[in-house]
Design an enzyme around this catalytic site. Structure first.
Site, PDB file in Angstrom:
ATOM      1  N   ASP A 165       5.434  64.144  84.323  1.00 27.17           N
ATOM      2  CA  ASP A 165       4.916  65.317  83.628  1.00 27.17           C
ATOM      3  C   ASP A 165       3.407  65.492  83.887  1.00 27.17           C
ATOM      4  O   ASP A 165       2.763  64.660  84.539  1.00 27.17           O
ATOM      5  CB  ASP A 165       5.215  65.163  82.134  1.00 27.17           C
ATOM      6  CG  ASP A 165       5.703  66.456  81.502  1.00 27.17           C
ATOM      7  OD1 ASP A 165       5.264  67.521  81.946  1.00 27.17           O
ATOM      8  OD2 ASP A 165       6.510  66.380  80.556  1.00 27.17           O
ATOM      9  N   GLU A 198       4.947  69.945  86.676  1.00 24.61           N
ATOM     10  CA  GLU A 198       3.674  70.535  86.246  1.00 24.61           C
ATOM     11  C   GLU A 198       3.851  72.024  85.943  1.00 24.61           C
ATOM     12  O   GLU A 198       2.881  72.758  85.903  1.00 24.61           O
ATOM     13  CB  GLU A 198       2.531  70.216  87.214  1.00 24.61           C
ATOM     14  CG  GLU A 198       2.737  70.580  88.663  1.00 24.61           C
ATOM     15  CD  GLU A 198       2.686  72.065  88.893  1.00 24.61           C
ATOM     16  OE1 GLU A 198       3.785  72.669  88.994  1.00 24.61           O
ATOM     17  OE2 GLU A 198       1.579  72.640  88.984  1.00 24.61           O
ATOM     18  N   TRP A 199       5.101  72.423  85.738  1.00 24.33           N
ATOM     19  CA  TRP A 199       5.472  73.741  85.197  1.00 24.33           C
ATOM     20  C   TRP A 199       5.023  74.926  86.064  1.00 24.33           C
ATOM     21  O   TRP A 199       4.828  76.036  85.555  1.00 24.33           O
ATOM     22  CB  TRP A 199       4.931  73.908  83.774  1.00 24.33           C
ATOM     23  CG  TRP A 199       4.908  72.648  82.971  1.00 24.33           C
ATOM     24  CD1 TRP A 199       5.994  71.900  82.642  1.00 24.33           C
ATOM     25  CD2 TRP A 199       3.772  71.973  82.428  1.00 24.33           C
ATOM     26  NE1 TRP A 199       5.604  70.801  81.927  1.00 24.33           N
ATOM     27  CE2 TRP A 199       4.245  70.819  81.767  1.00 24.33           C
ATOM     28  CE3 TRP A 199       2.399  72.232  82.424  1.00 24.33           C
ATOM     29  CZ2 TRP A 199       3.391  69.912  81.121  1.00 24.33           C
ATOM     30  CZ3 TRP A 199       1.559  71.342  81.779  1.00 24.33           C
ATOM     31  CH2 TRP A 199       2.047  70.202  81.136  1.00 24.33           C
ATOM     32  N   GLY A 200       4.798  74.686  87.372  1.00 22.81           N
ATOM     33  CA  GLY A 200       4.384  75.790  88.233  1.00 22.81           C
ATOM     34  C   GLY A 200       2.921  76.165  88.081  1.00 22.81           C
ATOM     35  O   GLY A 200       2.462  77.151  88.648  1.00 22.81           O
ATOM     36  N   ASN A 202       0.202  74.789  89.291  1.00 20.61           N
ATOM     37  CA  ASN A 202      -0.656  74.607  90.466  1.00 20.61           C
ATOM     38  C   ASN A 202       0.064  75.004  91.762  1.00 20.61           C
ATOM     39  O   ASN A 202      -0.123  74.376  92.801  1.00 20.61           O
ATOM     40  CB  ASN A 202      -1.111  73.142  90.554  1.00 20.61           C
ATOM     41  CG  ASN A 202      -1.792  72.678  89.277  1.00 20.61           C
ATOM     42  OD1 ASN A 202      -2.979  72.876  89.089  1.00 20.61           O
ATOM     43  ND2 ASN A 202      -1.017  72.088  88.369  1.00 20.61           N
ATOM     44  N   ASP A 220       8.765  75.359  79.930  1.00 16.42           N
ATOM     45  CA  ASP A 220      10.055  74.818  79.474  1.00 16.42           C
ATOM     46  C   ASP A 220      11.087  75.898  79.145  1.00 16.42           C
ATOM     47  O   ASP A 220      10.766  76.934  78.555  1.00 16.42           O
ATOM     48  CB  ASP A 220       9.835  73.970  78.212  1.00 16.42           C
ATOM     49  CG  ASP A 220       9.113  72.672  78.520  1.00 16.42           C
ATOM     50  OD1 ASP A 220       8.670  72.491  79.675  1.00 16.42           O
ATOM     51  OD2 ASP A 220       8.986  71.845  77.605  1.00 16.42           O
TER      52      ASP A 220
HETATM   53  C1  GLA Z   1       7.215  68.751  78.839  1.00 16.97           C
HETATM   54  C2  GLA Z   1       8.300  68.923  79.897  1.00 16.97           C
HETATM   55  C3  GLA Z   1       9.651  68.848  79.217  1.00 16.97           C
HETATM   56  C4  GLA Z   1       9.814  67.522  78.521  1.00 16.97           C
HETATM   57  C5  GLA Z   1       8.668  67.309  77.532  1.00 16.97           C
HETATM   58  C6  GLA Z   1       8.676  65.904  76.967  1.00 16.97           C
HETATM   59  O1  GLA Z   1       7.193  69.803  77.943  1.00 16.97           O
HETATM   60  O2  GLA Z   1       8.135  70.149  80.567  1.00 16.97           O
HETATM   61  O3  GLA Z   1      10.695  69.048  80.157  1.00 16.97           O
HETATM   62  O4  GLA Z   1       9.811  66.492  79.489  1.00 16.97           O
HETATM   63  O5  GLA Z   1       7.403  67.529  78.130  1.00 16.97           O
HETATM   64  O6  GLA Z   1       7.634  65.691  76.070  1.00 16.97           O
END
Ligand code: GLA
Length: 406
Positions: A165, A198-200, A202, A220
């Site tokens: 993460d 890293e959720w996109g 960067n 998420d």
């Molecule tokens: C972030 C991630 C999730 C999960 C949580 C855990 O939000 O994007 O998929 O792993 O952390 O805390």
């Protein structure tokens, strides 16, 4: 056979070059690190498995993992391709004086090695979670300052997959940090899938291939239709980046968690398959309804996702009034085609062969949710009435596979 020998030689070369014992010192950058051995391709098709987060959050323990492993075998999930059993955040509580990461002794009294052994004994692969920064998103110890030590520990436990993460990393450079983590994994001597999370933020679609095997493209997922629609749109923009060895990850599945209708969950699963997304189930596998099983275990839909050509499907027709047609080319020359309805009413939609790369003439159609052949349809390229047409329920999908010829 040749492939097996090659894999054994490769694994042996990797192991002798960099055993876990040599890795306690943390290199400051990739430049200072020992040259990493060439890793085998770890994800020729999108990884499939289960992850604890969407359903259980921090409520994880070894009983849940053992029961889930059993359920994966008994329900047919493993046979259908779901191989990785991944514990997400909150399994870790501290570090020992020497820096070694410590699993929660109350929730995992048997320790991670024994748990991994159990998961492996059921024919599954074992996954875990960490964070590039000093703390995970749930505030547990992250990997910062300990990449090599952690990688060696995980290799010792028998970890096959790690989701890493990006919480508490604001000032860091993502491509550099994840490459350092990859190199630490390689030096551990064990092939471990790296799931970049890293959720996109960067633009991972520009650099993550060759670093990890999958990379999140969005924030998420939530267990609701609006979230799925939003993620489909965001993830669809990066189709060029996906292919064997590296996949866009629109986040884990919510199928079976209760927040969407049967049709909505089928759309969610179909689009993940059309987009060649990793399929990580996120529901309680010990208590699945027949509806949930009929989605997660539909082998013909899974085959679309896992197709060896490894192309992420795209929107080929955008209808202003809330319909889309998607197409994913498959290795045998057929095409997977999804008709999606974002509106509140049933929608008739059609497609012409020229719009999905099928030559004029006859083509055989199979409906992958109805699991029924829909006959041979002919499109001469001239007559409008010979196109293939379907009626799509509200928020639903019709997913077909079309083979050119009779
Ligand atoms: C972030 C991630 C999730 C999960 C949580 C855990 O939000 O994007 O998929 O792993 O952390 O805390």
């Amino acid at each position: 056979m040749k492939k097996t020998i090659l894999a054994i030689l490769l694994a042996a070369a990797v192991f002798t070059a960099c055993g876990p014992g040599k890795t306690a010192k943390e290199p400051a950058s990739t430049a200072e690190a020992a040259p990493a051995a060439q890793a085998p391709v770890l994800a020729p098709v999108p990884p499939m498995g289960f992850n604890t987060w969407n359903k259980f959050g921090c409520n994880v323990d070894e009983k849940l993992i053992r029961e889930t492993a059993d359920a994966m075998v008994e329900t047919g999930m493993l046979d259908a391709g779901y191989r990785y059993l991944v514990i997400d955040d909150c399994w870790q509580v501290d570090r020992a004086a020497d820096g070694r990461i410590i699993a929660d002794p109350e929730r995992f009294p048997g320790g991670m090695k024994a748990l991994a052994d159990y998961v492996h004994s059921r024919g599954l692969l074992f996954g875990i979670y960490s964070d590039i920064g000093p703390r995970t998103c749930a505030g547990r110890p992250g990997a910062a300052g300990h990449f090599d030590f952690d990688a060696a520990t995980y290799a010792e436990w028998g970890v096959d997959y790690i989701k890493v993460d990006w919480c508490n990393c604001d000032d860091l450079d993502a491509p550099t940090e994840y490459a350092r983590f990859r190199d630490a994994l390689r030096r551990s001597g064990r092939p471990i899938v790296l799931s970049i999370c890293e959720w996109g933020r960067n633009d991972p679609w520009k650099w993550a291939k060759g670093v990890g095997q999958l990379w999140r493209t969005t924030a998420d997922i939530g267990d609701n239709w609006a979230s799925v629609v939003w993620i489909i749109g965001a993830n669809s923009r990066h189709a060029d980046a996906a292919g064997p060895g590296g996949w866009n990850d629109p986040d884990m599945l919510e199928v079976g968690n209760g927040g969407m209708t049967f049709d909505e969950y089928k759309t969610h699963f179909s689009l993940w398959a059309i987009m060649a997304a990793p399929l990580m189930a996120g529901n309680d596998l010990r208590a699945m309804t027949e509806e949930t099983k009929s989605i997660l275990l539909n082998k013909e839909v899974i085959a679309v996702d896992q197709d060896p050509l490894g192309v992420q499907g795209r929107v080929v027709i955008e209808r202003g009034y809330g319909g889309q047609v998607w197409m994913k080319p498959l290795a045998d020359g057929s095409k997977a085609v999804a008709f999606v309805n974002y509106t509140d009413r049933e929608l008739a939609q059609y497609v012409r062969w020229s719009q999905i790369g099928i030559p004029p003439g006859p083509a055989r159609v199979r409906d992958l949710w109805a699991r029924a052949d829909r006959g041979v349809h002919s499109d001469t390229g001239k007559h409008y009435d010979e196109r293939f047409e379907v009626r799509v329920p509200s928020h639903g999908v019709v997913l077909v596979r079309i083979w050119p010829g009779e």
